[in-house]
Write a protein that holds these residues in place. Structure first.
Motif, PDB file in Angstrom:
ATOM      1  N   TRP A 249       1.067  -1.394  -0.333  1.00 37.86           N
ATOM      2  CA  TRP A 249       0.219  -0.165   0.146  1.00 37.86           C
ATOM      3  C   TRP A 249       1.250   1.237   0.179  1.00 37.86           C
ATOM      4  N   LEU A 250       1.973   1.295   0.729  1.00 46.97           N
ATOM      5  CA  LEU A 250       3.068   2.338   1.028  1.00 46.97           C
ATOM      6  C   LEU A 250       3.237   2.412  -0.807  1.00 46.97           C
ATOM      7  N   ALA A 253      -0.248   3.271  -3.347  1.00 45.71           N
ATOM      8  CA  ALA A 253      -1.277   3.705  -2.868  1.00 45.71           C
ATOM      9  C   ALA A 253      -2.598   3.468  -3.511  1.00 45.71           C
ATOM     10  N   PHE A 363       9.997   6.842  10.491  1.00 45.52           N
ATOM     11  CA  PHE A 363       9.579   7.287   9.086  1.00 45.52           C
ATOM     12  C   PHE A 363       9.629   9.263   8.779  1.00 45.52           C
ATOM     13  N   LEU A 367      10.548  10.433   5.200  1.00 46.27           N
ATOM     14  CA  LEU A 367      10.436  11.303   4.701  1.00 46.27           C
ATOM     15  C   LEU A 367      11.447  11.629   4.143  1.00 46.27           C
TER      16      LEU A 367
ATOM     17  N   GLN B   4       1.335   8.603   2.124  1.00 47.39           N
ATOM     18  CA  GLN B   4       1.104   7.214   2.530  1.00 47.39           C
ATOM     19  C   GLN B   4       2.269   6.773   3.746  1.00 47.39           C
ATOM     20  N   ARG B   6       2.372   8.996   6.114  1.00 51.59           N
ATOM     21  CA  ARG B   6       2.543   9.588   6.995  1.00 51.59           C
ATOM     22  C   ARG B   6       1.416   9.646   7.243  1.00 51.59           C
ATOM     23  N   ARG B   7       0.640   8.602   6.303  1.00 50.71           N
ATOM     24  CA  ARG B   7      -0.523   8.416   6.868  1.00 50.71           C
ATOM     25  C   ARG B   7      -0.194   7.123   7.915  1.00 50.71           C
ATOM     26  N   MET B   8       0.658   6.355   7.135  1.00 54.95           N
ATOM     27  CA  MET B   8       0.894   5.153   8.048  1.00 54.95           C
ATOM     28  C   MET B   8       1.714   5.514   9.405  1.00 54.95           C
TER      29      MET B   8
END
Lengths: 446, 491
Positions: A249-250, A253, A363, A367, B4, B6-8
Motif C-alpha cells: 500500500w505504501l 497508494a 518515518f 520522508l 502514504q 505520513r498516513r502510515m
C-alpha cells in the motif's frame, strides 16, 4: 515536526542521550539488585561498567560510521534494551519463569547484537547498495522463514516450530528473515510500483492488477499461511503478512491492496480457526481470561498479566519488589506486563513513548529520503517495529487476541535482539546517508 | 509516496494511542477491581510477607494470636494458641475468607501499615528484614476469661465483664466459639472445609454471642425502665396497684408475674423498690404504660440502644421497639418495659449498662485494646478511657445501685451473694417464646459501694434447666464466679 530540519549530525545530542540511557539502564539494574537482595550486589558495578562500554561503543560506532545520522535512534533503542536487561536479570533465575540465569546469555546476546549493529553500519555504507540484490535478499528472507521446516534442523518450542538448532546454537531464523523481507519488499515494490498501480481487472468491488503482478501478493499470503499452519506461529504470520500488505500500500497508494489483504487474512484466520481451534481459542481467552472457570487454566497467563499491571498501578511496586514471576514467560512475550507491574503506569507509558519516538524517527527518515527505495526501506522498517510492538503489547494488555512474539529491543532472546539491532543500523544508515568513506570517494555531495 | 508514509505514521500513532488508553484503563481505572480479583495472589503474598504483630492479653504476655514462619509460598502463618477461648476477640486471618474481629479492625497496625510504623519499616527495609507489624495489647484479663469460660461451660451463651471506671473489657466469652486455626491455614481446602463445617454448625459459631448477636434482655431491662422512672420524677417509694395480672388495654392478653400471684412484699399497693427487688412484671408493665414508649425509648437511647456504640470489633447495638409499633398497641409498650417485645441487647451492652450505674451514671466507651506497641516494644498508640455518655444522673445511679443491691441481698439474685462483698445485680428470664426455654440473664457489679467490675451473663434457652431456668438460678452463679475471681475472694 515535519517542517523541522532533520536533526542530522548532532553527535553531542546523541552522546548526551546515550549517557542518559546508560544512567537509566544501570540505575534500573542497581535498583533490581537492591529490591531483590536489599543491597548492592558486587555484580552491579561490573555490569554498570560493561553497560558503559557497550553504550559508548554503540555511540562511537554511529559517530564513526554514520556521523550525520539522526541522534535519537541509538539512545532510545539502547534504553529499551537496558531496561529489558534489568528486568531479565530481575526475572531469573526463578524456577517459575526462567529455569536458569538468563541475564548472562542476554548480556552475551547484547554484545553480539552490538557487533551485528556495527557490522551492518560498516558493511552497508550506503543503503542504496541493498537495492542491487533484490531477489537474492528476497530468497534469503523466504529461506530463513522456512528454515525451521528443514528436517533435522527445526525444533518445536512451546508448540511453535520456529527454532533452528545447530549444535549448541539455537536461534529463530524468522527474526532475521523479517529484515530480509522488508529490504526485499522495498526494493521489489519500488521497481514495480508503477505496474502494480495499474488496475486493468476487477474482482467484485476490488480493482486488481494483472495476475502476473499479483503473484508476489499471493506468494506472501502462501508463505504466511505456511508459517501459520506448519509452524503454528500466529504472531509471525500476522506480522509478515501485515508488513507485506502495508508496504504494498505504501508503494502503490492503492487501498484495494489493503482490502484484499484483510480479506485474505480473514480467510486464513477462518481456515485456521476451523482447522486448529488455535486462533479461535485465543480470541476466546482474550475475552474471558478473567472468568473464574478459566482464570487458573487457559486464562492464567493473560489474567496474571492484567493483575500484575493493575497491582503495579500508577507508581509500580518498584523494581525487584513486585511479583512478575507469576506471569509465565514474563521474560519474552510478557515483558511489557512485568515492566508495567514494577515500574507502574509511568514505566509502561514510558516504554510506549520510547516506541513512538523510535518509530516516529523512522518515518521521519523515510520522508527525508529523495528516492523511492530509501523511503520504502525506512518506512517499512519503522512499520515492522511498530506493528510488532503493537501486536505484543496489544496482546498482553488484552486489546487484541494474544499472539506470542517478542517485544522489540526489550524481550529476552538473541535472534530477536540481533535482528532488531540490524534494523536499527539500517534505519540509522538510511537517516545518515552514505558513510563518510564512501562520500570521500564520490566527492562531496551525493 | 510521502502521503502514504505520513498516513502510515498517523495510523501507527493511533494504534499506540489505543495502547496508551488500554494501559491507563488497566493500571488506573480498573486497577482496583483487577488487583482485588481473587485469582490475583499478589496482594495476599505481599500481605503474608509481613511478620504480623501479636495480639496479647492485658498482661502483655498471654498470646491470643501470633505469627510463625512457614515454609510455603506464604511466609508467615497465623496461629491461635487457645483458639476457642479467644476466637470471638481475635477473629481469623484467612487467605480465603479474609479477616474478622481484631484481625480486621487492627489490620493496619498488625500488618505494619500504620503511619506510626513508618520509621521501623524503613529500617527493616534497608536491612533487608521482613516487615514487622505492631503488637496489639487487649484489655482482656486472661485468668478471668478462663474463669468465665469454666463457669459457663459448654452452655450456649456469653459472659462479658467491664471495668466500670475505664470501660475496659475484661472478659468476652462466647459459646459456641470456633477454632480460627484451620480457617487461617494457608491451604485453601483446609480453610474451606472448616468454614463449611462452621456454617452447618448450630448457633452461628462465627458470630460471638457476647457482642455480634443480641437477644431479648427480659427483666434485666427493668434497670432501664427503673432508670427512666427515676429520671422522670418518680422515686423508689412511688407506689402502684398490685394486681396478680395486668390487663393490657386494647387486647385480651395480660402480663403476669413470674410464678403467678401478686408482687411479693406488697399489699394493695407496691413500691418501685419492691417491684424491682422481686422483678415484678405486672408493676413494671404499669410503670411502662405510665411512662409511655417515648420516654422508655429515650432512656434506652441514652444507654446506647439504637446508637452507634464505638467499639474495636463489631458490636451489635441494643435495639428498642420502634415507636411506630406502639401506635394503637399499648401492650407493646408494657412488654417492652420488661425487656420483651422487640427489645434486644447483646451481653456486652448489658454489662455496659451495669457499668454506667456503677460509675455514677457515666457510661464509658467500651474498650478492647489498651495499647499498641511497635516491633521494638515502644508504645505507639495508647487508648485512653473516654466518656461516651451520661445516661442517668448520679442520684439515679445511686438509687439504682441500692435497688440492685437489694436484689442480691434478698430478692431474685441471692445466688450472686458473696460474703463480705456487696454485690449489685439484676436477674432476667426472658420468656420470648412458648416453644423454647427462656434466655436467662444476670447483670451485676461489685463491690456495690466502690465498683471495680461489671458483669453480664446470658445463658441461652435455659442452659439445660428447661422451663425451670431463671436468671437468678442459672446466670447469677456464673457472674458471682467471675466477680469472686476478680476481687480475689474466690476459692
Amino acid at each position: 515536526m515535519s517542517e523541522a530540519a532533520a536533526p542530522r549530525g548532532r553527535p553531542r545530542v546523541q552522546l548526551a542521550l546515550t549517557v542518559l540511557a546508560l544512567v537509566l539502564a544501570s540505575g534500573a539494574y542497581a535498583l533490581v539488585s537492591l529490591g531483590r537482595t536489599g543491597g548492592i550486589t558486587p555484580d552491579v558495578p561490573l555490569v554498570a561498567g560493561l553497560l558503559l562500554a557497550g553504550y559508548l561503543s554503540g555511540h562511537l560506532l554511529v559517530r564513526r560510521l554514520a556521523p550525520t545520522a539522526d541522534p535519537v535512534f541509538f539512545p532510545v533503542a539502547s534504553l529499551l534494551t537496558g531496561l529489558g536487561f534489568a528486568m531479565i536479570y530481575r526475572l531469573g533465575p526463578d524456577l517459575r519463569t526462567a529455569p536458569q540465569n538468563i541475564a548472562l546469555p542476554q548480556g552475551i546476546w547484547m554484545t553480539v547484537a552490538l557487533v551485528a549493529f556495527g557490522l551492518t553500519l560498516w558493511l552497508v555504507k550506503d543503503h542504496r547498495q541493498l537495492d542491487a540484490f533484490t531477489y537474492t535478499i528476497g530468497l534469503v528472507g523466504i529461506a530463513l522463514l522456512l528454515l525451521p521446516l528443514v528436517p533435522g534442523l527445526g525444533r518445536t518450542v512451546n508448540g511453535a516450530q520456529l527454532w533452528v538448532e545447530i549444535g549448541p546454537l539455537r536461534f529463530q531464523p524468522s527474526e532475521l528473515g523479517k529484515v530480509a523481507v522488508v529490504v526485499f519488499l522495498a526494493s521489489y515494490l519500488n521497481a514495480k510500483k508503477e505496474i502494480l498501480q495499474l488496475a486493468p481487472g476487477r474482482l467484485g468491488p476490488f480493482q486488481l492488477p494483472q495476475a502476473r503482478h499479483l503473484g508476489p501478493v499471493l506468494v506472501a499470503w502462501g508463505v504466511s499461511l505456511v508459517i501459520l499452519f506448519v509452524q503454528k506461529d500466529i504472531g509471525a504470520s500476522l506480522l509478515y503478512f501485515g508488513i507485506f500488505v502495508l508496504m504494498l500500500w505504501l508503494a502503490t497508494a492503492r487501498g484495494a491492496y489493503l482490502s484484499l489483504g484483510i480479506v485474505l487474512f480473514a480467510i486464513g484466520a477462518v481456515i485456521g480457526a476451523s482447522q486448529f481451534g488455535h486462533v479461535e481459542s485465543r480470541i476466546d481467552i482474550r475475552l474471558h481470561a478473567l472468568d473464574p472457570q478459566i482464570v487458573q487454566d487457559e486464562g492464567y497467563q493473560l489474567a496474571q498479566a492484567q493483575f500484575a499491571m493493575a497491582t503495579g498501578g500508577i507508581a509500580g511496586s518498584g523494581l525487584g519488589q513486585g511479583l512478575p514471576t507469576y506471569i509465565p514467560f514474563a521474560y519474552t512475550d510478557f515483558m511489557f506486563a512485568a515492566l508495567g507491574e514494577e515500574l507502574g503506569l509511568f514505566g509502561s507509558v514510558g516504554v510506549l513513548l520510547l516506541f513512538v519516538v523510535l518509530i516516529g524517527r523512522g518515518f521521519r527518515a523515510a520522508l527525508d529520503q529523495s528516492e523511492g527505495f530509501g523511503k520504502l526501506l525506512a518506512a517499512g522498517l519503522a512499520t515492522v517495529l511498530g506493528v510488532q510492538a503493537f501486536i505484543i503489547i496489544g496482546g498482553v494488555t488484552r486489546l487484541i487476541p494474544l499472539t506470542g512474539i517478542t517485544l522489540p529491543f526489550v524481550s529476552y532472546g538473541g535472534s530477536s535482539l540481533v535482528a532488531n539491532y540490524v534494523i536499527l543500523a539500517l534505519l540509522i544508515r538510511t537517516s545518515a546517508g552514505p558513510a563518510p568513506s564512501l562520500r570521500a570517494r564520490e566527492g562531496v555531495g551525493g | 509516496m510521502d502521503r502514504q508514509i505520513r498516513r502510515m505514521a498517523v495510523a501507527l500513532l493511533g494504534l499506540f494511542l489505543l495502547l496508551l488508553a488500554q494501559v491507563n484503563y488497566i493500571q488506573v481505572f480498573a486497577a482496583d477491581e483487577l488487583a482485588n480479583n481473587p485469582a490475583n495472589r499478589r496482594l495476599i503474598i505481599q500481605e503474608y510477607e509481613v511478620d504480623r504483630g501479636d495480639i496479647l492479653a492485658r498482661d502483655a504476655r498471654t498470646v491470643l494470636a501470633r505469627s510463625v514462619t512457614s515454609r510455603g509460598e506464604l511466609r508467615f502463618l497465623r496461629r491461635y494458641p487457645d483458639p476457642h477461648l479467644y476466637a470471638g476477640i481475635t477473629g481469623y486471618y484467612s487467605v480465603v475468607f479474609g479477616r474478622s474481629e481484631l484481625e480486621q479492625s487492627y489490620n493496619d497496625y498488625l500488618s505494619g501499615r500504620a503511619p506510626a510504623l513508618f520509621p521501623t519499616n524503613l529500617v527493616d527495609e534497608l536491612l533487608g528484614r521482613p516487615k514487622r507489624g505492631a503488637t496489639v495489647i487487649t484489655t482482656i484479663d486472661p485468668r478471668l476469661q478462663e474463669v468465665a469460660r469454666d463457669a459457663l461451660g459448654d452452655r450456649p451463651g456469653a459472659v462479658a465483664a467491664v471495668d466500670p471506671a475505664t470501660g475496659e473489657v475484661l472478659v468476652l466469652v462466647s459459646v459456641p466459639s470456633f477454632n480460627p486455626n484451620p480457617l487461617s491455614s494457608h491451604d485453601p481446602a483446609t480453610a474451606r472445609d472448616a468454614w463449611r463445617a462452621l456454617q452447618d454448625a448450630p448457633g452461628q459459631p462465627l458470630l460471638a454471642n457476647a457482642n455480634d448477636l443480641f437477644y431479648p434482655p427480659g427483666s434485666t431491662f427493668k434497670i432501664l425502665t427503673a432508670a427512666a422512672a427515676l429520671e422522670n420524677g418518680l422515686g423508689p417509694d412511688s407506689e402502684w396497684d398490685n394486681p396478680p395480672e395486668l390487663d393490657l388495654p386494647q387486647t385480651e392478653s395480660t402480663i403476669t408475674n413470674a410464678g403467678g400471684g401478686t408482687c411479693p412484699g406488697g399489699g394493695e399497693r407496691v413500691t418501685l423498690a419492691r417491684a424491682f427487688q422481686y422483678s415484678c412484671n405486672v408493676i413494671f408493665g404499669e410503670i411502662g404504660l405510665e411512662l409511655g414508649g417515648e420516654r422508655l425509648a429515650e432512656q434506652s437511647e441514652a444507654f446506647g440502644f439504637e446508637q452507634d456504640v464505638p467499639f474495636d470489633i463489631p458490636f451489635r447495638e441494643g435495639q428498642f421497639s420502634t415507636l411506630d409499633s406502639f401506635e394503637n398497641d399499648q401492650p407493646a409498650v408494657a412488654r417492652s418495659a420488661i425487656g420483651l417485645q422487640d427489645v434486644r441487647a447483646n451481653p456486652l451492652h448489658m454489662a455496659l449498662v451495669g457499668a454506667a450505674i456503677a460509675n455514677d451514671g457515666v457510661l464509658m466507651r467500651p474498650q478492647l485494646v489498651r495499647e499498641v506497641r511497635g516491633p521494638q516494644g515502644l508504645v505507639i498508640d495508647e487508648m485512653d478511657p473516654e466518656e461516651w455518655g451520661r445516661p442517668i444522673s448520679s442520684e439515679t445511679a445511686s438509687i439504682l445501685t441500692e435497688l440492685m443491691e437489694s436484689v442480691v441481698e434478698a430478692g431474685t439474685g441471692t445466688a450472686a451473694r458473696i460474703p463480705g462483698i456487696p454485690v449489685a445485680g439484676k436477674t432476667g428470664t426472658a420468656r420470648y417464646s412458648n416453644e423454647a426455654p427462656p434466655h436467662v440473664w444476670f447483670v451485676a457489679f461489685a463491690p456495690a459501694d466502690q465498683p471495680r467490675i461489671a458483669v453480664a451473663v446470658v445463658v441461652l434457652n435455659g442452659g439445660g434447666f428447661g422451663d425451670e431456668a431463671s436468671g437468678g438460678r442459672v446466670a447469677a452463679p456464673i457472674a458471682r464466679a467471675v466477680i469472686e475471681a476478680y476481687l480475689g475472694t474466690g476459692g
